[in-house]
Design an enzyme around this catalytic site. Structure first.
Site, PDB file in Angstrom:
ATOM      1  N   GLU A 160       0.811  -1.234   0.000  1.00  0.00           N
ATOM      2  CA  GLU A 160       0.000   0.000   0.000  1.00  0.00           C
ATOM      3  C   GLU A 160       0.836   1.273   0.000  1.00  0.00           C
ATOM      4  O   GLU A 160       0.660   2.149   0.860  1.00  0.00           O
ATOM      5  CB  GLU A 160      -0.971  -0.003   1.189  1.00  0.00           C
ATOM      6  CG  GLU A 160      -2.098  -0.996   1.011  1.00  0.00           C
ATOM      7  CD  GLU A 160      -3.140  -0.968   2.128  1.00  0.00           C
ATOM      8  OE1 GLU A 160      -2.976  -0.214   3.102  1.00  0.00           O
ATOM      9  OE2 GLU A 160      -4.111  -1.732   2.024  1.00  0.00           O
ATOM     10  N   GLU A 370      -5.776  -8.448   0.082  1.00  0.00           N
ATOM     11  CA  GLU A 370      -6.528  -8.091   1.291  1.00  0.00           C
ATOM     12  C   GLU A 370      -7.953  -7.745   0.921  1.00  0.00           C
ATOM     13  O   GLU A 370      -8.202  -7.089  -0.098  1.00  0.00           O
ATOM     14  CB  GLU A 370      -5.932  -6.856   1.992  1.00  0.00           C
ATOM     15  CG  GLU A 370      -4.687  -7.103   2.764  1.00  0.00           C
ATOM     16  CD  GLU A 370      -4.188  -5.839   3.463  1.00  0.00           C
ATOM     17  OE1 GLU A 370      -5.018  -4.983   3.849  1.00  0.00           O
ATOM     18  OE2 GLU A 370      -2.966  -5.711   3.591  1.00  0.00           O
TER      19      GLU A 370
END
Ligand code: IFM
Length: 476
Positions: A160, A370
């Protein structure tokens, strides 16, 4: 009716070091940027000192993971444990990951190792805004792959990076808490460079292993059909989702970075000859994290009646510094339900994400690295945690992923976030994402109803008819 996934589809769960390990000062670990930040500004005083005590309880946790039957286990290594001063290898820290990897293999689980998941060692002056940090990451990646490259078949370099750079260096919402767009652009570039150097380490030391990176992806939705809102949503998409995918898959920055004067200048100051080639080192897959869509309007249109009609009457505008200067404002759309994190649950965004990436970048191999739902998750009088909302949410998202596969996306696997309850950064321990409940007072682990449900899906490689339709209306 069931939805069958392709043969060989990888079912997994995910965790991250800082969020579960604890043992913050043990065996030579030094603080990461999150230790101090949470102490100063954390939620309810929650910190990572003990967390889920996974550092001491990893064997039992891996036994539970094995009993789940989802064969892939994503976890991250803590850079501050492996190289506490940023340079020297700490044998005790590295040993922990050796034991963990061996423990996974002994239990028939496939280690999927993220080298870096948000917990930068505090020792680095300037953090990711400094090029030196990317160079130090190359040493760290070298150490990890040299030690574990023969046993870890799946590597993820950096997690991320868009969120970490813009939220940490421009919005002041993550450590190091800066509010400076130039620093954010520099941080983004250096994290991308670190990724490229991490890929080189895997190729050098972990022959035959696969490597990719993990990026958060939020499809953008215009707040109205007005062309200015449509253009603003497109600009946001290029600025956020493509900020990582375009350099990694095409070796160039997308247009808001090349054409917007502030961003272009900031990039010119940090990009050196050869960087983009390093960043575009071929990867084996892209990892995408999906939690929400972003609803966007052109900043000058926030007063338009059709926009006001689409707004959550109780919600504020999300005036984000990092989008403000490209004429974009994020709105909180009307929603019957909201997750604890404030996100509107929109399963169809999963399908959109996978098809958009496929349409824009071709048939790249993708893992959803995720996806999950935070809930308060109380233990019932019968000792069970009956998290039916998580089951419905996950079912809807998997159905949407299945629809994307049918439409041509090359989705190779799905990692549920998270395997166990953990420290949700600035939101603390109250936001539980796990399939396994953790009682933080006793550190007792209890598999939730979703654990059994997900075990069934993984074992059958198919999804029973979703409990509710794929339209994001699940009561949360
Ligand atoms: O808990 C985080 C994780 O560390 C990174 N991706 C989003 C999750 C939920 O917010």
């Amino acid at each position: 009716m069931t939805l069958r996934f392709p043969e060989g589809f990888v079912w997994g769960t995910a965790t991250a070091a800082f969020q579960i390990e604890g043992a913050a000062a043990e065996d030579g670990r030094a603080p990461s940027i999150w230790d101090g930040y949470l102490r100063e500004r954390g939620y309810r005083g929650d910190d990572g000192d003990i967390a889920a005590d996974h550092y001491h309880r990893w064997e039992g946790d891996l036994d539970l993971a094995a009993s789940l039957g989802a064969p892939a286990y994503r976890f991250s290594a803590s850079w501050s444990r492996v190289m506490p001063d940023g340079r020297t290898v700490n044998a005790l820290g590295l040993d922990f990951y050796r034991r963990l990897v061996d423990g996974l293999l002994e239990r028939g689980l496939t280690p999927a190792l993220t080298m870096y998941h948000m917990d930068l060692p505090a020792v680095f002056e300037g953090g990711w805004a400094s090029r030196e940090t990317a160079l130090r990451f190359a040493d760290y990646a070298h150490t990890l792959t040299e030690e574990l490259g023969d046993r870890v078949p799946m590597w993820m370099t950096v997690n991320e990076l868009y969120y970490e750079s813009w939220l940490g260096y421009c919005e002041g919402a993550f450590p190091p808490g800066h509010r400076d767009r130039d620093l954010a652009v520099a941080a983004l570039h250096h994290m991308l460079l670190a990724h490229g150097l991490g890929v080189e380490a895997v190729r050098r030391n972990a022959r035959g292993a696969e490597v990719g990176l993990v990026t958060g992806y939020a499809p953008t939705v215009p707040g109205s059909a007005h062309p200015d809102d449509v253009a603003a949503a497109r600009r946001t998409h290029r600025h956020s989702n493509c900020a990582v995918l375009e350099p990694v898959l095409r070796g160039s920055y997308p247009e808001p970075y090349r054409t917007h004067p502030m961003r272009a200048d900031a990039l010119e100051r940090v990009v050196r000859v050869g960087d983009l080639e390093t960043i575009a080192n071929p990867v084996d897959f892209i990892g995408l994290n999906y939690y929400f869509q972003r609803h966007i309007v052109a900043s000058e249109r926030t007063g338009a009646p059709e926009v006001a009609a689409a707004m959550d009457p109780l919600g504020d505008w999300l005036v984000l510094d990092h989008l403000h200067d490209i004429g974009v404002t994020e709105m909180r759309p009307k929603s019957d339900t909201r997750t604890m994190a404030g996100w509107k649950p929109e399963a169809d965004g999963m399908r959109r994400m996978l098809t958009e990436v496929t349409d824009e970048y071709g048939q790249v191999p993708i893992f959803v690295t995720e996806n999950g739902l935070p809930l308060p998750d109380y233990v019932g009088p019968d000792g069970r945690i009956n998290d039916v909302e998580r089951i419905a949410y996950t079912g809807e998202h998997l159905a949407a992923a299945h629809a994307a596969i049918q439409a041509g996306a090359w989705l190779r696997g799905y990692f549920h976030w998270s395997f166990m309850d953990n420290l949700e950064w600035t939101s603390g321990y109250g936001h539980r994402f796990g399939l396994v409940h953790v009682d933080y007072a006793t550190q007792r682990r209890t598999p939730k109803a979703s654990f059994d449900w997900y075990a069934g899906v993984a074992a059958a490689n198919e999804l029973p008819v979703p409990a509710v339709p794929v339209d994001g209306t699940t009561p949360i």
